[in-house]
Design a protein around this motif. Structure first.
Motif, short mmCIF file in Angstrom:
data_model
loop_
_atom_site.label_atom_id
_atom_site.label_comp_id
_atom_site.label_asym_id
_atom_site.label_seq_id
_atom_site.Cartn_x
_atom_site.Cartn_y
_atom_site.Cartn_z
N HIS A 177 0.80 -1.23 0.00
CA HIS A 177 0.00 0.00 0.00
C HIS A 177 0.83 1.28 0.00
CE1 HIS A 177 -3.63 -2.33 0.69
NE2 HIS A 177 -3.08 -2.91 1.75
N GLY A 178 2.13 1.14 0.13
CA GLY A 178 2.99 2.31 0.24
C GLY A 178 2.83 3.33 -0.88
N PRO A 179 2.74 2.91 -2.15
CA PRO A 179 2.60 3.90 -3.23
C PRO A 179 1.36 4.79 -3.08
CG PRO A 179 3.26 1.79 -4.13
CD PRO A 179 2.94 1.54 -2.69
N ALA A 180 0.28 4.26 -2.49
CA ALA A 180 -0.93 5.05 -2.31
C ALA A 180 -0.93 5.84 -1.00
CB ALA A 180 -2.16 4.14 -2.35
N PHE A 181 0.04 5.55 -0.13
CA PHE A 181 0.07 6.19 1.19
C PHE A 181 1.46 6.75 1.50
CE2 PHE A 181 -3.68 3.58 1.61
CZ PHE A 181 -4.51 4.26 2.48
N PRO A 182 1.98 7.65 0.67
CA PRO A 182 3.31 8.19 0.94
C PRO A 182 3.39 9.00 2.23
CG PRO A 182 2.23 9.42 -0.82
CD PRO A 182 1.39 8.21 -0.56
N ALA A 183 2.25 9.41 2.78
CA ALA A 183 2.27 10.22 4.00
C ALA A 183 2.54 9.39 5.25
CB ALA A 183 0.93 10.95 4.16
#
Length: 297
Positions: A177-183
């Motif tokens: 999920h990292g690409p969609a949740f850079p924050a």
């Protein structure tokens, strides 16, 4: 009550399954006394009450107007019983469970927060329990669901792994999920793992009944989805806030704009650096939500 001051409820619903709800008492009586509406949190498809822990802590300890917060585990998730009949894992049944839980807790009216599937349940509540929901917050969900996002959820839930450590579970979540949740920071991925998984005999497993995923696996890009606009219109008489993750694959900006046209008083928030579905307790989200709650009884 557990050591963190959370009241734990195990409630038997109409078909005799026992469901769990985490109850966060308001830190102190509000200026309006007992008339302050509680907040009831409904998680996503495979999620559970732990998803809302940070949010519930913040709202129940709000400096200006603390509120009681209840977060629910649907059947087949978290600490609730799994259903021996998987055909009952459906929105109408889960909406009925929410009504039963509210009845058992003596809640006649509340503010509801629905993440993803929880928001779909909120579309049903006015029809089955008029007056129960006095205001709603839809977290990355609306009356139009993007089929591509739904298919992506089916794929990753079907591929959920088994991990030998919490660190490995958090790392797998970040990779997926990292690409969609850079924050998100490292601590956020750790907390997400703790909310999504359980440890059984030294193995870290998804904390839901795998039978939940089966209906999603029958979907395709050509599957027609239900028209939820008539149900959304049932929410127009109540205060409403919609939260959308900037990179959400399930809720489009066009749908949010269409919702605003139908509900002129709609509060909307796009969360930078988060996808489906935004974590509500993080900076940039909790303050606007608290502002919305401050306008309510």
């Amino acid at each position: 009550m557990d050591r963190n001051g959370i009241v734990e409820h195990f409630i038997r619903v109409r078909d005799r399954l026992t469901l769990f709800a985490a109850d966060y008492p308001a830190a102190r009586p509000s200026a309006d006394g007992d008339d302050t509406l509680p907040v009831i949190c409904l998680p996503g498809l495979s999620r559970n009450s732990r998803d809302f822990h940070g949010f519930a802590r913040a709202i129940s300890n709000d400096r200006m107007r603390p509120r009681r917060v209840i977060a629910i585990d649907y059947r087949g998730r978290g600490r609730s019983n799994w259903d021996p009949d998987p055909s009952r894992y459906q929105l109408s049944v889960e909406a009925g469970d929410v009504v039963d839980i509210c009845g058992a807790l003596g809640i006649e009216a509340a503010i509801f927060v629905g993440t993803s599937r929880g928001g779909l349940i909120l579309h049903l509540l006015p029809g089955i329990a008029p007056g129960l929901s006095r205001a709603n917050i839809l977290n990355d969900i609306g009356p139009v669901i993007e089929i591509g996002g739904l298919l992506a959820i089916a794929r990753y839930l079907n591929d959920e792994g088994r991990y030998t450590s919490w660190r490995a579970a958090a790392a797998a979540l970040k990779m997926l999920h990292g690409p969609a949740f850079p924050a998100l920071r490292a601590v956020d991925w750790d907390e997400m793992a703790q909310s999504l998984y359980r440890e059984t005999d030294g193995v870290i497993l998804p904390d839901f009944d795998p039978a939940l995923v089966a209906p999603l696996l029958e979907l395709s890009a050509e599957t027609p989805l239900a028209d939820l606009w008539p149900l959304f219109d049932g929410l127009r008489e109540q205060p409403l806030m919609v939260i959308r993750g900037e990179t959400s694959s399930l809720l489009s900006q066009k749908t949010v704009s269409d919702m605003a046209r139908r509900h002129p008083g709609l509060w909307s928030l796009t969360v930078p650096g988060q996808g489906h579905a935004p974590l509500l307790h993080l900076p940039g989200v909790i303050a606007p939500v608290a502002d919305f709650l401050a306008t309510l009884a």
